[in-house]
Scaffold this motif. Structure first.
Motif, mmCIF file in Angstrom:
data_model
loop_
_atom_site.group_PDB
_atom_site.id
_atom_site.type_symbol
_atom_site.label_atom_id
_atom_site.label_comp_id
_atom_site.label_asym_id
_atom_site.label_seq_id
_atom_site.Cartn_x
_atom_site.Cartn_y
_atom_site.Cartn_z
ATOM 1 N N LEU A 14 31.908 34.522 32.543
ATOM 2 C CA LEU A 14 30.745 34.147 31.734
ATOM 3 C C LEU A 14 30.000 32.974 32.358
ATOM 4 C CD1 LEU A 14 32.028 34.457 28.043
ATOM 5 C CD2 LEU A 14 30.466 35.972 29.282
ATOM 6 N N LEU A 15 30.732 32.043 32.952
ATOM 7 C CA LEU A 15 30.078 30.921 33.630
ATOM 8 C C LEU A 15 29.248 31.426 34.806
ATOM 9 C CD1 LEU A 15 29.635 27.887 34.097
ATOM 10 C CD2 LEU A 15 31.748 27.887 35.466
ATOM 11 N N LEU A 16 29.826 32.326 35.608
ATOM 12 C CA LEU A 16 29.123 32.858 36.773
ATOM 13 C C LEU A 16 27.939 33.720 36.366
ATOM 14 C CD1 LEU A 16 28.895 33.383 39.821
ATOM 15 C CD2 LEU A 16 30.617 35.197 39.568
ATOM 16 N N VAL A 17 28.172 34.676 35.481
ATOM 17 C CA VAL A 17 27.109 35.596 35.070
ATOM 18 C C VAL A 17 26.043 34.870 34.260
ATOM 19 C CG1 VAL A 17 26.590 37.638 33.674
ATOM 20 C CG2 VAL A 17 28.606 37.616 35.148
ATOM 21 N N GLY A 18 26.456 33.962 33.366
ATOM 22 C CA GLY A 18 25.490 33.206 32.587
ATOM 23 C C GLY A 18 24.595 32.345 33.465
ATOM 24 N N SER A 19 25.192 31.679 34.453
ATOM 25 C CA SER A 19 24.407 30.873 35.389
ATOM 26 C C SER A 19 23.451 31.755 36.179
ATOM 27 C CB SER A 19 25.331 30.121 36.348
ATOM 28 O OG SER A 19 26.217 29.276 35.651
ATOM 29 N N PRO B 133 33.862 25.909 49.483
ATOM 30 C CA PRO B 133 35.278 26.306 49.435
ATOM 31 C C PRO B 133 35.443 27.818 49.604
ATOM 32 C CG PRO B 133 34.470 25.751 47.247
ATOM 33 C CD PRO B 133 33.390 25.346 48.204
ATOM 34 N N THR B 134 36.618 28.218 50.022
ATOM 35 C CA THR B 134 36.893 29.638 50.290
ATOM 36 C C THR B 134 37.485 30.359 49.087
ATOM 37 O OG1 THR B 134 39.050 29.022 51.192
ATOM 38 C CG2 THR B 134 37.233 29.252 52.756
ATOM 39 N N GLY B 135 37.621 29.700 47.965
ATOM 40 C CA GLY B 135 38.170 30.374 46.795
ATOM 41 C C GLY B 135 38.415 29.433 45.636
ATOM 42 N N TYR B 136 38.846 30.016 44.530
ATOM 43 C CA TYR B 136 39.191 29.311 43.297
ATOM 44 C C TYR B 136 37.937 28.817 42.564
ATOM 45 C CZ TYR B 136 43.695 29.397 45.619
ATOM 46 O OH TYR B 136 44.820 29.813 46.285
ATOM 47 N N ALA B 137 38.115 28.465 41.305
ATOM 48 C CA ALA B 137 37.008 27.998 40.480
ATOM 49 C C ALA B 137 36.872 26.488 40.502
ATOM 50 C CB ALA B 137 37.196 28.474 39.037
ATOM 51 N N TYR B 138 37.899 25.790 40.971
ATOM 52 C CA TYR B 138 37.874 24.335 41.106
ATOM 53 C C TYR B 138 39.022 23.915 41.999
ATOM 54 C CZ TYR B 138 41.411 24.729 37.410
ATOM 55 O OH TYR B 138 42.519 25.090 36.682
ATOM 56 N N GLU B 139 39.024 22.665 42.399
ATOM 57 C CA GLU B 139 40.081 22.162 43.269
ATOM 58 C C GLU B 139 41.426 22.265 42.556
ATOM 59 O OE1 GLU B 139 41.664 21.005 46.694
ATOM 60 O OE2 GLU B 139 39.504 21.292 46.382
ATOM 61 N N ASP C 44 44.932 37.413 25.969
ATOM 62 C CA ASP C 44 45.180 36.163 26.685
ATOM 63 C C ASP C 44 44.772 36.281 28.152
ATOM 64 O OD1 ASP C 44 46.182 35.240 24.321
ATOM 65 O OD2 ASP C 44 48.297 35.420 24.887
ATOM 66 N N VAL C 45 45.119 37.403 28.782
ATOM 67 C CA VAL C 45 44.800 37.603 30.199
ATOM 68 C C VAL C 45 43.289 37.671 30.399
ATOM 69 C CG1 VAL C 45 45.094 39.110 32.188
ATOM 70 C CG2 VAL C 45 46.991 38.788 30.595
ATOM 71 N N LEU C 46 42.623 38.473 29.571
ATOM 72 C CA LEU C 46 41.171 38.614 29.697
ATOM 73 C C LEU C 46 40.452 37.324 29.320
ATOM 74 C CD1 LEU C 46 40.619 42.187 28.203
ATOM 75 C CD2 LEU C 46 40.597 41.518 30.608
ATOM 76 N N GLY C 47 41.005 36.582 28.375
ATOM 77 C CA GLY C 47 40.376 35.338 27.951
ATOM 78 C C GLY C 47 40.280 34.325 29.079
ATOM 79 N N ARG C 48 41.330 34.239 29.905
ATOM 80 C CA ARG C 48 41.312 33.297 31.030
ATOM 81 C C ARG C 48 40.255 33.686 32.052
ATOM 82 N NH1 ARG C 48 46.995 33.790 30.444
ATOM 83 N NH2 ARG C 48 47.057 35.236 32.206
ATOM 84 N N GLY C 49 40.149 34.977 32.342
ATOM 85 C CA GLY C 49 39.148 35.413 33.304
ATOM 86 C C GLY C 49 37.747 35.399 32.735
ATOM 87 N N MET C 50 37.620 35.645 31.426
ATOM 88 C CA MET C 50 36.307 35.714 30.793
ATOM 89 C C MET C 50 35.562 34.389 30.909
ATOM 90 S SD MET C 50 33.969 37.294 29.091
ATOM 91 C CE MET C 50 34.667 38.785 28.411
ATOM 92 N N ILE C 51 36.282 33.276 30.812
ATOM 93 C CA ILE C 51 35.642 31.960 30.886
ATOM 94 C C ILE C 51 34.845 31.825 32.183
ATOM 95 C CG2 ILE C 51 36.061 29.480 31.036
ATOM 96 C CD1 ILE C 51 38.516 29.917 29.260
ATOM 97 N N TRP C 52 35.480 32.182 33.307
ATOM 98 C CA TRP C 52 34.842 31.995 34.610
ATOM 99 C C TRP C 52 33.780 33.051 34.881
ATOM 100 C CZ3 TRP C 52 35.740 27.353 35.697
ATOM 101 C CH2 TRP C 52 36.978 26.771 35.412
ATOM 102 N N TYR D 161 37.316 34.352 43.323
ATOM 103 C CA TYR D 161 36.926 33.623 42.114
ATOM 104 C C TYR D 161 37.720 34.193 40.936
ATOM 105 C CZ TYR D 161 33.701 30.934 39.194
ATOM 106 O OH TYR D 161 33.152 30.013 38.329
ATOM 107 N N PRO D 162 38.398 33.359 40.141
ATOM 108 C CA PRO D 162 39.362 33.858 39.147
ATOM 109 C C PRO D 162 38.736 34.379 37.862
ATOM 110 C CG PRO D 162 39.276 31.474 39.050
ATOM 111 C CD PRO D 162 38.359 31.889 40.187
ATOM 112 N N GLY D 163 37.789 35.295 37.974
ATOM 113 C CA GLY D 163 37.154 35.861 36.795
ATOM 114 C C GLY D 163 37.735 37.218 36.441
ATOM 115 N N LEU D 164 36.987 37.964 35.645
ATOM 116 C CA LEU D 164 37.446 39.282 35.215
ATOM 117 C C LEU D 164 37.540 40.261 36.375
ATOM 118 C CD1 LEU D 164 35.466 39.745 31.870
ATOM 119 C CD2 LEU D 164 37.901 39.274 32.142
#
Length: 329
Positions: free
Chosen positions: A106-111, A170-176, A96-104, A276-279
């Motif tokens: 993968l978005l960053l690395v994939g982009s 912005p200075t942090g986070y993946a979204y507002e 569960d913990v890794l799943g939340r970070g994995m989303i962001w 950034y709230p990734g892995l």
């Protein structure tokens, strides 16, 4: 088919070796996850009893009195069963913990992979075609200088210039934080806006791939089939793209696969600096808390990503390069 089975066997063996290293590596670190947790519990006024320690060791699958070999057998059984344990830092299943970070992540690395390799491949083809000109000198020297900057220095500089001082990003986070996650244009736009600065930082650090593509392309331009194409009067654009670039891009597939581990390692540092709230954030907190299950889960994901990327690269080379199929026949 024999070639693919041989490659698959090799990666399965590499996976077993990586799993073994994954188990022992966190245990070489100073500290003890149970003692770290008990320290936080005592600091908050909790009562520590032998029963509490025994319950924690049973919950997290770690005991300082259990031989390492027995722990390793238990760890392998858990991995095969898909049970990666509980996080001692977040008190939740590791998945569960890794799943939340994995989303962001993968978005960053994939982009990054899409944007960076598209830009660097096209630039490498272009400067190879224009070799010896001012354009070639400016782009190649600039790409080497930019990519030579340490990732920490690059990320901190971009953060303070564009986020902290100019306030363009912005200075942090993946979204507002005030937005609810959904598929609305407002939320997607906020995600894209927060992604821009970390993505630009990673793309800048990956500009060294321009030199690799340039070198491959120049080597191809000296081949006989290129000279034959020019002799037949084939247009320069077709010679450059269909004759030269088609073959020059094959080594870049291998380079891409081999760089996956470094890309995820670089994203770890960038995620921490840009909050950034990734892995990367998850791994950083896991190391501070000596969270063995979470560290092992993170390293396991990295292992799967790297081996999977290399296996996909082998498949693509087998499909795209007829010379490889001819040699195997």
């Amino acid at each position: 088919m024999k070639y693919m089975l041989n490659r698959l066997s090799f990666y399965l063996l590499a996976f077993l070796v990586a799993v073994t290293i994954n188990f022992f590596l966190p245990r070489l670190m100073p500290g003890d996850p149970i003692q770290s947790f008990l320290g936080r519990l005592a600091k908050n006024g909790g009562q520590i009893t032998p029963e509490t320690i025994a319950a924690l060791e049973a919950l997290y699958g770690y005991s300082s009195t259990t031989p390492l070999w027995d722990q390793f057998i238990q760890y392998l059984s858990s991995i095969l069963a898909g049970e990666w344990g509980m996080s001692t830092r977040f008190f939740q299943p590791v998945f569960d913990v890794l799943g939340r970070g994995m989303i962001w992540t993968l978005l960053l690395v994939g982009s990054y992979l899409i944007v960076s390799y598209l830009i660097t491949t096209l630039l490498g083809i272009y400067v190879a075609w224009k070799r010896g000109t001012w354009t070639d000198s400016i782009i190649t020297v600039g790409s080497v200088v930019i990519s030579s900057i340490p990732s920490v220095v690059m990320a901190i500089a971009m953060y303070f210039i564009f986020a902290s001082n100019l306030e363009w990003f912005p200075t942090g986070y993946a979204y507002e934080p005030s937005l609810d996650p959904n598929l609305s244009f407002e939320f997607i736009g906020s995600v894209a806006y927060h992604l821009i600065l970390p993505l630009l930082c990673m793309v800048a650090l990956g500009m060294n791939n321009v030199m690799g593509m340039r070198s491959n392309m120049i080597n191809q331009l000296g081949e006989d089939f290129i000279v034959m194409g020019w002799a037949k009067g084939v247009k320069d654009k077709k010679v450059m793209l269909q004759y030269g670039a088609r073959n020059a891009i094959l080594p870049m597939i291998t380079s891409f696969a081999m760089s996956v581990g470094a890309i995820f390692g670089g994203s770890l540092i960038i995620e921490i600096i840009f909050n950034y709230p990734g892995l990367g954030q998850v791994m950083f907190q896991a190391m501070l808390a000596r969270d063995y299950p979470l560290i092992q889960g993170y390293l396991m994901i990295m292992t799967i990503m790297v081996l999977g990327a290399n296996f996909i690269a082998d498949c693509l080379l087998f499909i795209l390069d007829p010379r490889l199929r001819t040699q195997l026949d």
